[in-house]
Write a protein that holds these residues in place. Structure first.
Motif, PDB file in Angstrom:
ATOM      1  N   VAL A  47      17.735   7.522 -13.281  1.00  0.00           N
ATOM      2  CA  VAL A  47      17.182   8.122 -12.061  1.00  0.00           C
ATOM      3  C   VAL A  47      16.715   7.026 -11.113  1.00  0.00           C
ATOM      4  CG1 VAL A  47      15.311   9.535 -11.140  1.00  0.00           C
ATOM      5  CG2 VAL A  47      16.551  10.291 -13.171  1.00  0.00           C
ATOM      6  N   GLY A  48      16.096   5.983 -11.688  1.00  0.00           N
ATOM      7  CA  GLY A  48      15.662   4.858 -10.868  1.00  0.00           C
ATOM      8  C   GLY A  48      16.816   4.221 -10.108  1.00  0.00           C
ATOM      9  N   ASN A  49      17.947   4.089 -10.776  1.00  0.00           N
ATOM     10  CA  ASN A  49      19.125   3.517 -10.118  1.00  0.00           C
ATOM     11  C   ASN A  49      19.597   4.399  -8.964  1.00  0.00           C
ATOM     12  OD1 ASN A  49      19.133   1.375 -11.918  1.00  0.00           O
ATOM     13  ND2 ASN A  49      20.651   2.304 -13.277  1.00  0.00           N
ATOM     14  N   VAL A  50      19.533   5.729  -9.163  1.00  0.00           N
ATOM     15  CA  VAL A  50      19.925   6.648  -8.104  1.00  0.00           C
ATOM     16  C   VAL A  50      19.096   6.406  -6.845  1.00  0.00           C
ATOM     17  CG1 VAL A  50      19.862   9.065  -7.361  1.00  0.00           C
ATOM     18  CG2 VAL A  50      20.852   8.472  -9.581  1.00  0.00           C
ATOM     19  N   PHE A  51      17.765   6.342  -7.015  1.00  0.00           N
ATOM     20  CA  PHE A  51      16.905   6.236  -5.841  1.00  0.00           C
ATOM     21  C   PHE A  51      16.872   4.827  -5.256  1.00  0.00           C
ATOM     22  CE2 PHE A  51      15.646  10.311  -7.506  1.00  0.00           C
ATOM     23  CZ  PHE A  51      15.499  11.050  -6.345  1.00  0.00           C
ATOM     24  N   THR A  52      17.145   3.825  -6.082  1.00  0.00           N
ATOM     25  CA  THR A  52      17.322   2.479  -5.537  1.00  0.00           C
ATOM     26  C   THR A  52      18.546   2.443  -4.629  1.00  0.00           C
ATOM     27  OG1 THR A  52      16.252   1.404  -7.426  1.00  0.00           O
ATOM     28  CG2 THR A  52      17.780   0.065  -6.125  1.00  0.00           C
ATOM     29  N   ASN A  53      19.602   3.130  -5.046  1.00  0.00           N
ATOM     30  CA  ASN A  53      20.842   3.154  -4.272  1.00  0.00           C
ATOM     31  C   ASN A  53      20.697   3.900  -2.951  1.00  0.00           C
ATOM     32  OD1 ASN A  53      22.121   1.744  -6.317  1.00  0.00           O
ATOM     33  ND2 ASN A  53      23.038   3.564  -7.250  1.00  0.00           N
ATOM     34  N   PRO A 136      10.002   1.043  -6.537  1.00  0.00           N
ATOM     35  CA  PRO A 136       9.436   0.142  -5.525  1.00  0.00           C
ATOM     36  C   PRO A 136      10.232   0.099  -4.227  1.00  0.00           C
ATOM     37  CG  PRO A 136      10.445  -1.104  -7.344  1.00  0.00           C
ATOM     38  CD  PRO A 136      10.402   0.334  -7.767  1.00  0.00           C
ATOM     39  N   LYS A 137      11.534   0.318  -4.309  1.00  0.00           N
ATOM     40  CA  LYS A 137      12.343   0.281  -3.079  1.00  0.00           C
ATOM     41  C   LYS A 137      12.012   1.469  -2.183  1.00  0.00           C
ATOM     42  CE  LYS A 137      16.986  -0.825  -1.479  1.00  0.00           C
ATOM     43  NZ  LYS A 137      18.388  -1.133  -1.879  1.00  0.00           N
ATOM     44  N   MET A 138      11.787   2.634  -2.781  1.00  0.00           N
ATOM     45  CA  MET A 138      11.372   3.804  -1.998  1.00  0.00           C
ATOM     46  C   MET A 138      10.008   3.540  -1.347  1.00  0.00           C
ATOM     47  SD  MET A 138      13.703   6.301  -2.173  1.00  0.00           S
ATOM     48  CE  MET A 138      12.940   7.933  -2.091  1.00  0.00           C
ATOM     49  N   LEU A 139       9.091   2.925  -2.098  1.00  0.00           N
ATOM     50  CA  LEU A 139       7.770   2.604  -1.551  1.00  0.00           C
ATOM     51  C   LEU A 139       7.883   1.619  -0.394  1.00  0.00           C
ATOM     52  CD1 LEU A 139       5.688   2.257  -4.837  1.00  0.00           C
ATOM     53  CD2 LEU A 139       5.355   3.992  -3.068  1.00  0.00           C
ATOM     54  N   ASN A 140       8.775   0.646  -0.510  1.00  0.00           N
ATOM     55  CA  ASN A 140       8.946  -0.325   0.575  1.00  0.00           C
ATOM     56  C   ASN A 140       9.447   0.354   1.849  1.00  0.00           C
ATOM     57  OD1 ASN A 140       8.094  -2.489  -0.968  1.00  0.00           O
ATOM     58  ND2 ASN A 140      10.161  -3.040  -1.646  1.00  0.00           N
ATOM     59  N   VAL A 141      10.333   1.324   1.690  1.00  0.00           N
ATOM     60  CA  VAL A 141      10.798   2.089   2.857  1.00  0.00           C
ATOM     61  C   VAL A 141       9.624   2.823   3.489  1.00  0.00           C
ATOM     62  CG1 VAL A 141      12.227   4.031   3.616  1.00  0.00           C
ATOM     63  CG2 VAL A 141      13.167   2.340   2.028  1.00  0.00           C
ATOM     64  N   GLY A 142       8.779   3.437   2.651  1.00  0.00           N
ATOM     65  CA  GLY A 142       7.614   4.159   3.158  1.00  0.00           C
ATOM     66  C   GLY A 142       6.629   3.254   3.871  1.00  0.00           C
ATOM     67  N   LYS A 143       6.372   2.088   3.299  1.00  0.00           N
ATOM     68  CA  LYS A 143       5.438   1.141   3.927  1.00  0.00           C
ATOM     69  C   LYS A 143       5.944   0.700   5.294  1.00  0.00           C
ATOM     70  CE  LYS A 143       3.884  -0.763  -0.512  1.00  0.00           C
ATOM     71  NZ  LYS A 143       3.933  -1.945  -1.411  1.00  0.00           N
ATOM     72  N   GLN A 144       7.244   0.453   5.390  1.00  0.00           N
ATOM     73  CA  GLN A 144       7.826   0.045   6.668  1.00  0.00           C
ATOM     74  C   GLN A 144       7.716   1.163   7.696  1.00  0.00           C
ATOM     75  OE1 GLN A 144       8.967  -2.978   7.548  1.00  0.00           O
ATOM     76  NE2 GLN A 144       9.295  -2.162   9.627  1.00  0.00           N
ATOM     77  N   ARG A 145       7.975   2.382   7.263  1.00  0.00           N
ATOM     78  CA  ARG A 145       7.861   3.517   8.173  1.00  0.00           C
ATOM     79  C   ARG A 145       6.415   3.699   8.632  1.00  0.00           C
ATOM     80  NH1 ARG A 145       9.648   8.868   6.018  1.00  0.00           N
ATOM     81  NH2 ARG A 145       9.698   9.432   8.233  1.00  0.00           N
ATOM     82  N   ALA A 146       5.462   3.497   7.713  1.00  0.00           N
ATOM     83  CA  ALA A 146       4.040   3.641   8.060  1.00  0.00           C
ATOM     84  C   ALA A 146       3.651   2.615   9.128  1.00  0.00           C
ATOM     85  CB  ALA A 146       3.179   3.481   6.814  1.00  0.00           C
ATOM     86  N   MET A 147       4.126   1.402   8.975  1.00  0.00           N
ATOM     87  CA  MET A 147       3.823   0.360   9.956  1.00  0.00           C
ATOM     88  C   MET A 147       4.394   0.733  11.323  1.00  0.00           C
ATOM     89  SD  MET A 147       4.440  -3.148   7.771  1.00  0.00           S
ATOM     90  CE  MET A 147       4.346  -4.123   9.272  1.00  0.00           C
ATOM     91  N   GLU A 148       5.614   1.245  11.330  1.00  0.00           N
ATOM     92  CA  GLU A 148       6.254   1.618  12.595  1.00  0.00           C
ATOM     93  C   GLU A 148       5.532   2.771  13.285  1.00  0.00           C
ATOM     94  OE1 GLU A 148      10.203   2.488  11.336  1.00  0.00           O
ATOM     95  OE2 GLU A 148      10.759   0.379  11.035  1.00  0.00           O
ATOM     96  N   LYS A 149       4.960   3.684  12.486  1.00  0.00           N
ATOM     97  CA  LYS A 149       4.280   4.850  13.035  1.00  0.00           C
ATOM     98  C   LYS A 149       2.791   4.613  13.262  1.00  0.00           C
ATOM     99  CE  LYS A 149       7.394   8.235  10.845  1.00  0.00           C
ATOM    100  NZ  LYS A 149       7.701   9.084  12.023  1.00  0.00           N
ATOM    101  N   GLY A 150       2.271   3.492  12.779  1.00  0.00           N
ATOM    102  CA  GLY A 150       0.850   3.190  12.933  1.00  0.00           C
ATOM    103  C   GLY A 150      -0.041   3.980  11.994  1.00  0.00           C
ATOM    104  N   PHE A 151       0.504   4.402  10.844  1.00  0.00           N
ATOM    105  CA  PHE A 151      -0.284   5.156   9.870  1.00  0.00           C
ATOM    106  C   PHE A 151      -0.972   4.212   8.888  1.00  0.00           C
ATOM    107  CE2 PHE A 151       2.698   8.802  10.722  1.00  0.00           C
ATOM    108  CZ  PHE A 151       1.718   9.681  11.167  1.00  0.00           C
ATOM    109  N   GLY A 152      -2.162   4.600   8.472  1.00  0.00           N
ATOM    110  CA  GLY A 152      -2.847   3.890   7.404  1.00  0.00           C
ATOM    111  C   GLY A 152      -3.529   2.610   7.815  1.00  0.00           C
ATOM    112  N   GLU A 153      -3.620   2.342   9.123  1.00  0.00           N
ATOM    113  CA  GLU A 153      -4.271   1.114   9.564  1.00  0.00           C
ATOM    114  C   GLU A 153      -5.758   1.100   9.237  1.00  0.00           C
ATOM    115  OE1 GLU A 153      -3.333   0.914  13.693  1.00  0.00           O
ATOM    116  OE2 GLU A 153      -1.263   0.220  13.361  1.00  0.00           O
ATOM    117  N   ASP A 154      -6.345   2.284   9.039  1.00  0.00           N
ATOM    118  CA  ASP A 154      -7.766   2.389   8.699  1.00  0.00           C
ATOM    119  C   ASP A 154      -7.991   2.368   7.190  1.00  0.00           C
ATOM    120  OD1 ASP A 154      -6.643   4.795   8.065  1.00  0.00           O
ATOM    121  OD2 ASP A 154      -8.091   6.038   9.152  1.00  0.00           O
ATOM    122  N   GLY A 155      -6.933   2.098   6.414  1.00  0.00           N
ATOM    123  CA  GLY A 155      -7.076   2.049   4.964  1.00  0.00           C
ATOM    124  C   GLY A 155      -6.981   3.393   4.285  1.00  0.00           C
TER     125      GLY A 155
END
Length: 291
Positions: A47-53, A136-155
């Motif tokens: 399953v991990g390989n699926v979502f990494t892909n 972790p690759k899915m999380l990295n996508v989420g972190k990048q999207r959060a930065m682009e949207k300005g989410f989570g800057e307050d922690g």
């Protein structure tokens, strides 16, 4: 496509559904990966390989496969949560952040409407939305999207790499728990539900959005054709990965029925279990309370 909804309440424990056609019995050390039988210890890696892909095209594929309806389904999920400033919330299998961002948007709207008192600033500082994903690759996508949207800057947004079957969070620590399109990919659904119950506070709500089983005969035939003939082809064209999306449609068919899954949620200790079918059962939202 019209958005059809059906809601069922379960005020009693459902008897297990005994059907030779709906249940495939695997030996005690095997589980399913789509229609394949695999060893339990192999499934998580597969399953991990699926979502990494598919990580980088995951959200685009969701738009294409559902004609954008997944956005409405996630909005419906979050509306049932009723987020509030100061909450501790856990979103599991939420790597790309789609559900977490919606929760924060809802909290911000509450704040902007002035529905909180003079202690609003302290509530804002205490709001914590944890996004937990095993990949972790899915999380990295989420972190990048959060930065682009300005989410989570307050922690308020916290990213955690973790396994839904063995969460690192303390007992009775969360006001809410969501999992969207993730629980059918785990090896042991019962462990995930048990962990969800453990980390929720009393009064906390469990919510699961998952692709499910269509219960309208003619629509079911069309849906099966679309699933097995169209979705893997879209995956091959857009993501260059037919096999991952073949697994997707097979895993949906192996997931328990809405009634059976509701029974499993009840068995995990949740009360007031109910579910809502969307688009004739293409997806379902299950809900339960820890009392």
């Amino acid at each position: 496509m019209a958005l059809l909804t059906v809601t069922r309440r379960l005020g009693y424990k459902l008897l297990p559904m005994l059907s030779s056609t709906s249940t495939v019995h695997l030996h005690s050390h095997a589980t399913s990966f789509g229609f394949k039988e695999v060893k339990e210890e192999e499934k998580a890696q597969m399953v991990g390989n699926v979502f990494t892909n598919v990580a980088t095209t995951y959200d685009l594929m969701n738009d294409l496969m559902s004609a954008g309806l997944h956005r409405l389904w996630k909005d419906r999920l979050v509306s049932k949560l009723n987020p509030f400033p100061g909450m501790n919330h856990l979103d599991v299998a939420g790597g790309t952040g789609d559900v977490a961002f919606r929760i924060l948007e809802n909290i911000n709207r509450v704040r902007q409407r002035g529905l909180r008192n003079v202690f609003e600033d302290s509530l804002k500082a205490e709001t914590q939305i944890y996004v937990c994903d095993i990949n972790p690759k899915m999380l990295n996508v989420g972190k990048q999207r959060a930065m682009e949207k300005g989410f989570g800057e307050d922690g308020s947004l916290v990213w955690v790499e973790g396994n839904a079957e063995s969460l690192s969070f303390e007992n009775d620590s969360m006001d809410g728990y969501t999992i969207a399109f993730g629980i059918r990919n785990v090896t042991h659904i019962e462990k995930v539900l048990s962990e969800a119950h453990r980390v929720l506070k009393r009064g906390g709500r469990f919510l699961c959005l998952e692709l499910s089983h269509v219960d309208i005969p003619v629509f079911k035939d069309l849906y099966d054709y679309y699933s097995f003939s169209i979705i893997p082809s879209i995956g091959e064209l857009v993501a260059g990965d037919r096999e991952s999306y073949q697994y997707l449609v097979e895993s949906i068919r192996r997931f328990p029925s809405q009634e059976k899954f509701a029974s499993m949620i009840s068995d995990a200790g949740f009360q007031k279990v109910e579910y809502e079918n969307l688009v004739g059962g293409v997806v379902a939202i299950h809900s339960g309370l820890k009392i």
